[in-house]
Design a protein around this motif. Sequence first.
Motif, PDB file in Angstrom:
ATOM      1  N   ILE A   1       0.842  -1.199   0.000  1.00 48.03           N
ATOM      2  CA  ILE A   1       0.000   0.000   0.000  1.00 48.03           C
ATOM      3  C   ILE A   1       0.877   1.250   0.000  1.00 48.03           C
ATOM      4  N   ALA A   2       1.942   1.231   0.792  1.00 45.60           N
ATOM      5  CA  ALA A   2       2.854   2.371   0.848  1.00 45.60           C
ATOM      6  C   ALA A   2       3.467   2.646  -0.528  1.00 45.60           C
ATOM      7  N   GLN A   3       3.857   1.596  -1.223  1.00 44.31           N
ATOM      8  CA  GLN A   3       4.422   1.765  -2.565  1.00 44.31           C
ATOM      9  C   GLN A   3       3.384   2.303  -3.537  1.00 44.31           C
ATOM     10  N   ARG A   4       2.166   1.797  -3.435  1.00 46.43           N
ATOM     11  CA  ARG A   4       1.103   2.233  -4.344  1.00 46.43           C
ATOM     12  C   ARG A   4       0.772   3.711  -4.155  1.00 46.43           C
ATOM     13  N   LEU A   5       0.772   4.161  -2.887  1.00 45.43           N
ATOM     14  CA  LEU A   5       0.367   5.539  -2.585  1.00 45.43           C
ATOM     15  C   LEU A   5       1.556   6.496  -2.470  1.00 45.43           C
ATOM     16  N   PHE A   6       2.775   5.950  -2.597  1.00 43.88           N
ATOM     17  CA  PHE A   6       3.983   6.770  -2.505  1.00 43.88           C
ATOM     18  C   PHE A   6       4.086   7.468  -1.143  1.00 43.88           C
ATOM     19  N   VAL A   7       3.814   6.699  -0.096  1.00 41.11           N
ATOM     20  CA  VAL A   7       3.952   7.199   1.267  1.00 41.11           C
ATOM     21  C   VAL A   7       4.765   6.182   2.056  1.00 41.11           C
ATOM     22  N   SER A   8       5.095   6.519   3.287  1.00 37.12           N
ATOM     23  CA  SER A   8       5.889   5.613   4.116  1.00 37.12           C
ATOM     24  C   SER A   8       4.986   4.553   4.750  1.00 37.12           C
ATOM     25  N   PRO A   9       5.546   3.387   5.100  1.00 40.82           N
ATOM     26  CA  PRO A   9       4.763   2.369   5.805  1.00 40.82           C
ATOM     27  C   PRO A   9       4.188   2.897   7.121  1.00 40.82           C
ATOM     28  N   ALA A  10       4.913   3.797   7.790  1.00 38.51           N
ATOM     29  CA  ALA A  10       4.405   4.370   9.042  1.00 38.51           C
ATOM     30  C   ALA A  10       3.133   5.174   8.785  1.00 38.51           C
ATOM     31  N   THR A  11       3.101   5.898   7.667  1.00 35.92           N
ATOM     32  CA  THR A  11       1.897   6.660   7.314  1.00 35.92           C
ATOM     33  C   THR A  11       0.732   5.728   7.032  1.00 35.92           C
ATOM     34  N   VAL A  12       1.009   4.639   6.330  1.00 36.77           N
ATOM     35  CA  VAL A  12      -0.040   3.656   6.055  1.00 36.77           C
ATOM     36  C   VAL A  12      -0.584   3.086   7.358  1.00 36.77           C
ATOM     37  N   LYS A  13       0.308   2.760   8.285  1.00 37.35           N
ATOM     38  CA  LYS A  13      -0.127   2.200   9.562  1.00 37.35           C
ATOM     39  C   LYS A  13      -1.000   3.187  10.321  1.00 37.35           C
ATOM     40  N   THR A  14      -0.649   4.477  10.256  1.00 38.65           N
ATOM     41  CA  THR A  14      -1.467   5.491  10.915  1.00 38.65           C
ATOM     42  C   THR A  14      -2.860   5.532  10.310  1.00 38.65           C
ATOM     43  N   HIS A  15      -2.942   5.515   8.974  1.00 37.76           N
ATOM     44  CA  HIS A  15      -4.250   5.513   8.306  1.00 37.76           C
ATOM     45  C   HIS A  15      -5.065   4.283   8.707  1.00 37.76           C
ATOM     46  N   ILE A  16      -4.403   3.125   8.780  1.00 37.44           N
ATOM     47  CA  ILE A  16      -5.100   1.888   9.131  1.00 37.44           C
ATOM     48  C   ILE A  16      -5.616   1.954  10.562  1.00 37.44           C
ATOM     49  N   ASN A  17      -4.783   2.437  11.476  1.00 35.51           N
ATOM     50  CA  ASN A  17      -5.230   2.573  12.862  1.00 35.51           C
ATOM     51  C   ASN A  17      -6.442   3.486  12.956  1.00 35.51           C
ATOM     52  N   ASN A  18      -6.409   4.588  12.211  1.00 36.11           N
ATOM     53  CA  ASN A  18      -7.515   5.539  12.247  1.00 36.11           C
ATOM     54  C   ASN A  18      -8.797   4.940  11.673  1.00 36.11           C
ATOM     55  N   LEU A  19      -8.670   4.262  10.537  1.00 38.21           N
ATOM     56  CA  LEU A  19      -9.886   3.720   9.914  1.00 38.21           C
ATOM     57  C   LEU A  19     -10.436   2.542  10.710  1.00 38.21           C
ATOM     58  N   PHE A  20      -9.548   1.755  11.344  1.00 39.19           N
ATOM     59  CA  PHE A  20     -10.024   0.673  12.209  1.00 39.19           C
ATOM     60  C   PHE A  20     -10.820   1.250  13.374  1.00 39.19           C
ATOM     61  N   ALA A  21     -10.325   2.348  13.963  1.00 38.02           N
ATOM     62  CA  ALA A  21     -11.013   2.964  15.093  1.00 38.02           C
ATOM     63  C   ALA A  21     -12.370   3.522  14.660  1.00 38.02           C
ATOM     64  N   LYS A  22     -12.419   4.159  13.509  1.00 35.63           N
ATOM     65  CA  LYS A  22     -13.669   4.767  13.041  1.00 35.63           C
ATOM     66  C   LYS A  22     -14.719   3.726  12.671  1.00 35.63           C
ATOM     67  N   THR A  23     -14.288   2.622  12.084  1.00 32.38           N
ATOM     68  CA  THR A  23     -15.233   1.616  11.598  1.00 32.38           C
ATOM     69  C   THR A  23     -15.488   0.499  12.609  1.00 32.38           C
ATOM     70  N   ALA A  24     -14.718   0.493  13.702  1.00 32.54           N
ATOM     71  CA  ALA A  24     -14.876  -0.508  14.770  1.00 32.54           C
ATOM     72  C   ALA A  24     -14.603  -1.926  14.274  1.00 32.54           C
TER      73      ALA A  24
END
Length: 234
Positions: A190-213
């Motif tokens: 995902i990080a390669q696809r979006l041209f972001v760092s793996p840490a950024t991807v993990k932050t997005h995942i943590n946020n979306l997991f929290a929002k969607t339960a």
Amino acid sequence: MSAGTTRVLVADDQTVVREGIVMLLGLLPGIEVVGAAADGEEAVALVERHHPDVVLMDLRMPRVDGVEATRRIRAAHPETEVVVLTTYADDDSLFPALQAGARGYLTKDAGGEEIARAIADVRSGAAGLSPQVQLRLLERLSEGRKAFPAPPEPAPAQPAARVAELPDGLTAREAEVLALIAEGLSNGEIAQRLFVSPATVKTHINNLFAKTAVRDRAQAVAYAFRHGITGTHQ
């Protein structure tokens, strides 16, 4: 029992299949079979008695089926993970089982190495998906959302308006990450696809997991499927 041993319970109503799985598990290092159940009701009772780490759960069983048994086990014993055993990767109970809390999915023709990997995956907090089941999940995502029909499509809107339609306060980027999870991509991919760092991807995942339960990637796939968050949101 050593500290690294995983305690496993097998639930399947077919005696030959159940005994075969128990025998196979007995040959795998680091796994101890603590019980075998002939239906979902017995599986729930044996989990209460033995507190296994993982249950290998058939879906089609008498008295209490695998979906309901999974729901009861996960509600009463959230520390016990459930790996579904299904005869066919397109079993109609597969998606309800995911919603009930199952975190792994195997077809019954899986070999010992595949079973061991799925057990290890769910024990580590990942989703244990066989290649056949993962393919079926992705096929369902692309064939009209049959398992979890989405609400009727709204009238065509501008891209900015589509962002406002995202459920649970997801941002456009979080929906994009969720869609890529649903495609089966790892954090690094995902990080390669979006041209972001793996840490950024993990932050997005943590946020979306929290929002969607959702608790894990398997449930995230179901959520994406249910809400139609696929490639159209990328």
